[in-house]
Design an enzyme around this catalytic site. Structure first.
Site, PDB file in Angstrom:
ATOM      1  N   HIS A 223       0.835  -1.212   0.000  1.00 28.65           N
ATOM      2  CA  HIS A 223       0.000   0.000   0.000  1.00 28.65           C
ATOM      3  C   HIS A 223       0.866   1.258   0.000  1.00 28.65           C
ATOM      4  O   HIS A 223       0.574   2.237  -0.702  1.00 28.65           O
ATOM      5  CB  HIS A 223      -0.928   0.000   1.216  1.00 28.65           C
ATOM      6  CG  HIS A 223      -1.855   1.185   1.243  1.00 28.65           C
ATOM      7  ND1 HIS A 223      -2.985   1.262   0.460  1.00 28.65           N
ATOM      8  CD2 HIS A 223      -1.782   2.362   1.914  1.00 28.65           C
ATOM      9  CE1 HIS A 223      -3.587   2.426   0.661  1.00 28.65           C
ATOM     10  NE2 HIS A 223      -2.873   3.116   1.539  1.00 28.65           N
ATOM     11  N   TYR A 224       1.937   1.235   0.782  1.00 28.87           N
ATOM     12  CA  TYR A 224       2.874   2.365   0.841  1.00 28.87           C
ATOM     13  C   TYR A 224       3.492   2.627  -0.528  1.00 28.87           C
ATOM     14  O   TYR A 224       3.539   3.765  -1.004  1.00 28.87           O
ATOM     15  CB  TYR A 224       3.956   2.051   1.879  1.00 28.87           C
ATOM     16  CG  TYR A 224       5.126   2.997   1.899  1.00 28.87           C
ATOM     17  CD1 TYR A 224       4.996   4.306   2.378  1.00 28.87           C
ATOM     18  CD2 TYR A 224       6.380   2.584   1.464  1.00 28.87           C
ATOM     19  CE1 TYR A 224       6.087   5.174   2.406  1.00 28.87           C
ATOM     20  CE2 TYR A 224       7.475   3.444   1.492  1.00 28.87           C
ATOM     21  CZ  TYR A 224       7.319   4.733   1.969  1.00 28.87           C
ATOM     22  OH  TYR A 224       8.402   5.578   1.992  1.00 28.87           O
ATOM     23  N   LEU A 225       3.943   1.557  -1.190  1.00 30.37           N
ATOM     24  CA  LEU A 225       4.567   1.700  -2.509  1.00 30.37           C
ATOM     25  C   LEU A 225       3.553   2.164  -3.551  1.00 30.37           C
ATOM     26  O   LEU A 225       3.889   2.913  -4.469  1.00 30.37           O
ATOM     27  CB  LEU A 225       5.201   0.367  -2.939  1.00 30.37           C
ATOM     28  CG  LEU A 225       6.417  -0.080  -2.122  1.00 30.37           C
ATOM     29  CD1 LEU A 225       6.868  -1.470  -2.562  1.00 30.37           C
ATOM     30  CD2 LEU A 225       7.567   0.911  -2.244  1.00 30.37           C
TER      31      LEU A 225
ATOM     32  N   LYS B  95       3.186   5.855  -3.097  1.00 27.37           N
ATOM     33  CA  LYS B  95       4.365   6.505  -3.677  1.00 27.37           C
ATOM     34  C   LYS B  95       4.271   6.520  -5.205  1.00 27.37           C
ATOM     35  O   LYS B  95       4.583   7.520  -5.853  1.00 27.37           O
ATOM     36  CB  LYS B  95       5.643   5.772  -3.246  1.00 27.37           C
ATOM     37  CG  LYS B  95       6.042   6.018  -1.800  1.00 27.37           C
ATOM     38  CD  LYS B  95       6.468   7.453  -1.606  1.00 27.37           C
ATOM     39  CE  LYS B  95       7.041   7.729  -0.238  1.00 27.37           C
ATOM     40  NZ  LYS B  95       7.220   9.179  -0.003  1.00 27.37           N
TER      41      LYS B  95
END
Length: 215
Positions: A129-131, A134
């Site tokens: 989810h973080y990637l 980004k």
């Protein structure tokens, strides 16, 4: 603010990497750092160093933070450990919002601190989810029309930097010091370096200045 140097807004100035970026900007003969912080009490540490500050929350209106600013370094982030909602709010929507107000203000260059494998979020496991956040922010910047550099470091570590890296469009997963990342982000502020470029970086054997000539 300084008129003889370019004023550089550092979003995420209160973070570990952000503080190093401010430090390198202070040492530069070309740049004047403007530390963007979220809370009033975070200003004092920068005022002691005679660093300009501006209050700004990535989850709120940001139009005021780019007044008098020449270039932007986005080094804010949840680190992927604060949960999906915060990650989306800060790393994705906050970044997009700052990109939009930068575009309206005529900012000369926008430097994005992204993450290795942001082009392949599905490989990130717990960090997917973080990637993804980004990746979405990076794509928004690419389409914005702003001059940009998108820097995607490997796993960050807190040791002293070596000023030597491996940088390419794609590199194998590895580590890199926050110190070397901060130095790189400041180096690519130059209009002639990494212009509209996206690259990944980990520790390596090539001087940062030489490694970035490829972009």
């Amino acid at each position: 603010m300084n008129t003889s140097k370019e004023n550089i807004l550092v979003a995420g100035a209160n973070g570990t990497t952000g503080k190093k970026i401010v430090e390198y900007l202070r040492e530069s003969q070309y740049y004047n750092p403007v530390a963007m912080v979220r809370k009033e009490e975070q200003k004092e540490q920068f005022k002691i160093l005679d660093v300009d500050t501006v209050l700004g929350d990535l989850e709120k209106d940001l139009s005021h933070v780019v007044e008098g600013i020449d270039k932007v370094i986005f080094a804010a982030g949840s680190g992927g450990s604060t949960g999906p909602e915060k990650t989306t709010a800060v790393d994705q929507e906050g970044a997009k919002s700052l990109i939009d107000v930068s575009k309206k203000a005529g900012i000369k260059k926008f430097i994005m601190l992204s993450s290795i494998n942001a082009d392949k979020p599905e490989t990130g496991g717990e960090l997917e989810h973080y990637l993804e956040a980004k990746q979405n922010a990076d794509n928004h910047l690419k389409k914005s029309g702003l001059l940009y550099s998108i820097v995607r470091p490997g796993t960050l570590k807190d040791e002293e930097g070596t000023r030597k890296i491996t940088a390419a469009e794609k590199v194998d997963m590895g580590k890199i010091t926050r110190d070397d990342v901060a130095y790189t982000l400041v180096h690519v502020l130059n209009d002639d370096i990494a212009q509209n470029a996206v690259f990944e970086m980990i520790e390596g054997d090539e001087r940062i200045e030489d490694a970035l000539k490829a972009f």
